[in-house]
Design a protein around this motif. Structure first.
Motif, PDB file in Angstrom:
ATOM      1  N   ALA A 161      -1.229  -0.527  27.345  1.00 19.62           N
ATOM      2  CA  ALA A 161      -2.145  -0.049  28.375  1.00 19.62           C
ATOM      3  C   ALA A 161      -3.290   0.666  27.675  1.00 19.62           C
ATOM      4  O   ALA A 161      -3.095   1.267  26.622  1.00 19.62           O
ATOM      5  CB  ALA A 161      -1.434   0.892  29.341  1.00 19.62           C
ATOM      6  N   LYS A 162      -4.467   0.560  28.243  1.00 20.52           N
ATOM      7  CA  LYS A 162      -5.641   1.200  27.664  1.00 20.52           C
ATOM      8  C   LYS A 162      -6.149   2.231  28.665  1.00 20.52           C
ATOM      9  O   LYS A 162      -6.366   1.918  29.833  1.00 20.52           O
ATOM     10  CB  LYS A 162      -6.717   0.152  27.394  1.00 20.52           C
ATOM     11  CG  LYS A 162      -7.954   0.698  26.746  1.00 20.52           C
ATOM     12  CD  LYS A 162      -8.931  -0.431  26.460  1.00 20.52           C
ATOM     13  CE  LYS A 162     -10.176   0.081  25.794  1.00 20.52           C
ATOM     14  NZ  LYS A 162     -11.120  -1.007  25.523  1.00 20.52           N
ATOM     15  N   PHE A 163      -6.285   3.470  28.194  1.00 17.82           N
ATOM     16  CA  PHE A 163      -6.771   4.550  29.030  1.00 17.82           C
ATOM     17  C   PHE A 163      -7.936   5.216  28.318  1.00 17.82           C
ATOM     18  O   PHE A 163      -7.730   5.991  27.389  1.00 17.82           O
ATOM     19  CB  PHE A 163      -5.668   5.587  29.280  1.00 17.82           C
ATOM     20  CG  PHE A 163      -4.456   5.019  29.956  1.00 17.82           C
ATOM     21  CD1 PHE A 163      -4.486   4.702  31.306  1.00 17.82           C
ATOM     22  CD2 PHE A 163      -3.301   4.799  29.248  1.00 17.82           C
ATOM     23  CE1 PHE A 163      -3.382   4.182  31.939  1.00 17.82           C
ATOM     24  CE2 PHE A 163      -2.183   4.281  29.866  1.00 17.82           C
ATOM     25  CZ  PHE A 163      -2.223   3.972  31.220  1.00 17.82           C
ATOM     26  N   PRO A 164      -9.178   4.896  28.704  1.00 22.12           N
ATOM     27  CA  PRO A 164     -10.322   5.532  28.032  1.00 22.12           C
ATOM     28  C   PRO A 164     -10.380   7.025  28.343  1.00 22.12           C
ATOM     29  O   PRO A 164     -10.101   7.440  29.475  1.00 22.12           O
ATOM     30  CB  PRO A 164     -11.532   4.802  28.610  1.00 22.12           C
ATOM     31  CG  PRO A 164     -11.058   4.157  29.859  1.00 22.12           C
ATOM     32  CD  PRO A 164      -9.576   3.981  29.755  1.00 22.12           C
ATOM     33  N   ILE A 165     -10.671   7.816  27.330  1.00 21.23           N
ATOM     34  CA  ILE A 165     -10.830   9.254  27.520  1.00 21.23           C
ATOM     35  C   ILE A 165     -12.076   9.706  26.780  1.00 21.23           C
ATOM     36  O   ILE A 165     -12.491   9.086  25.796  1.00 21.23           O
ATOM     37  CB  ILE A 165      -9.609  10.068  27.035  1.00 21.23           C
ATOM     38  CG1 ILE A 165      -9.382   9.868  25.535  1.00 21.23           C
ATOM     39  CG2 ILE A 165      -8.368   9.726  27.810  1.00 21.23           C
ATOM     40  CD1 ILE A 165      -8.359  10.810  24.945  1.00 21.23           C
ATOM     41  N   THR A 166     -12.655  10.775  27.253  1.00 23.90           N
ATOM     42  CA  THR A 166     -13.788  11.402  26.587  1.00 23.90           C
ATOM     43  C   THR A 166     -13.376  12.830  26.267  1.00 23.90           C
ATOM     44  O   THR A 166     -12.885  13.538  27.151  1.00 23.90           O
ATOM     45  CB  THR A 166     -15.025  11.408  27.503  1.00 23.90           C
ATOM     46  OG1 THR A 166     -15.334  10.063  27.860  1.00 23.90           O
ATOM     47  CG2 THR A 166     -16.216  12.041  26.803  1.00 23.90           C
ATOM     48  N   VAL A 167     -13.546  13.236  25.019  1.00 23.66           N
ATOM     49  CA  VAL A 167     -13.200  14.598  24.634  1.00 23.66           C
ATOM     50  C   VAL A 167     -14.402  15.250  23.975  1.00 23.66           C
ATOM     51  O   VAL A 167     -15.258  14.579  23.405  1.00 23.66           O
ATOM     52  CB  VAL A 167     -11.987  14.641  23.674  1.00 23.66           C
ATOM     53  CG1 VAL A 167     -10.743  14.131  24.365  1.00 23.66           C
ATOM     54  CG2 VAL A 167     -12.244  13.854  22.416  1.00 23.66           C
ATOM     55  N   LYS A 168     -14.457  16.571  24.104  1.00 17.79           N
ATOM     56  CA  LYS A 168     -15.515  17.338  23.463  1.00 17.79           C
ATOM     57  C   LYS A 168     -15.205  17.480  21.985  1.00 17.79           C
ATOM     58  O   LYS A 168     -14.051  17.417  21.577  1.00 17.79           O
ATOM     59  CB  LYS A 168     -15.617  18.726  24.106  1.00 17.79           C
ATOM     60  CG  LYS A 168     -15.986  18.693  25.566  1.00 17.79           C
ATOM     61  CD  LYS A 168     -15.997  20.093  26.151  1.00 17.79           C
ATOM     62  CE  LYS A 168     -16.275  20.028  27.637  1.00 17.79           C
ATOM     63  NZ  LYS A 168     -16.163  21.328  28.270  1.00 17.79           N
TER      64      LYS A 168
END
Length: 132
Positions: free
Chosen positions: A34-41
């Motif tokens: 499964a692919k779960f895009p995330i954005t982190v600082k």
């Protein structure tokens, strides 16, 4: 595993002769992706991995996480509840939990549930905070 010098030498000779080959060994069997895009600082994070067992009727009460979480249900099933409602994820399924989102998780099934959890937590943040 320890080998005597003679055994080790014999393995090297056999490998050189092509008798022992790792190329013929079976590869991994990927059961799900499964692919779960995330954005982190930008900053420093801890990547924390856990395997958690939850008995039938067991639950994790309302809580939040300090960073994004990815969960894979290894066996059994788990029911997640948040402000949008409830959903049940069965063995092989995956889901994410967003930082700051209040939710709970319960094993409403009749068999133990095992999950593999990965947390990406900013340095100094709490992995889990119980909400009263």
């Amino acid at each position: 595993m320890k080998f005597s010098r003679v055994t080790f030498f014999a393995l090297i000779v056999l490998a050189a002769a092509g008798v022992v080959s790792y190329a013929a060994a079976p590869g991994p069997n990927i059961l799900g992706t499964a692919k779960f895009p995330i954005t982190v600082k930008a900053g420093d994070y801890d990547l924390i991995a856990q395997v958690i067992d939850l008995p039938p009727g067991g639950m994790v009460p309302k809580h939040t996480h300090g960073g994004p979480v990815v969960v894979q249900v290894i066996s059994g099933e788990i029911t997640l509840t948040d402000a949008t409602g409830s959903k049940t994820v069965k063995a092989g399924g995956m889901f994410t939990e967003n930082p700051g989102t209040v939710h709970s998780a319960a094993n409403t099934g009749s068999v133990p549930t095992r999950v593999a959890v990965s947390y990406l937590i900013p340095k100094g943040a709490e992995v889990i905070t119980i909400v009263k």
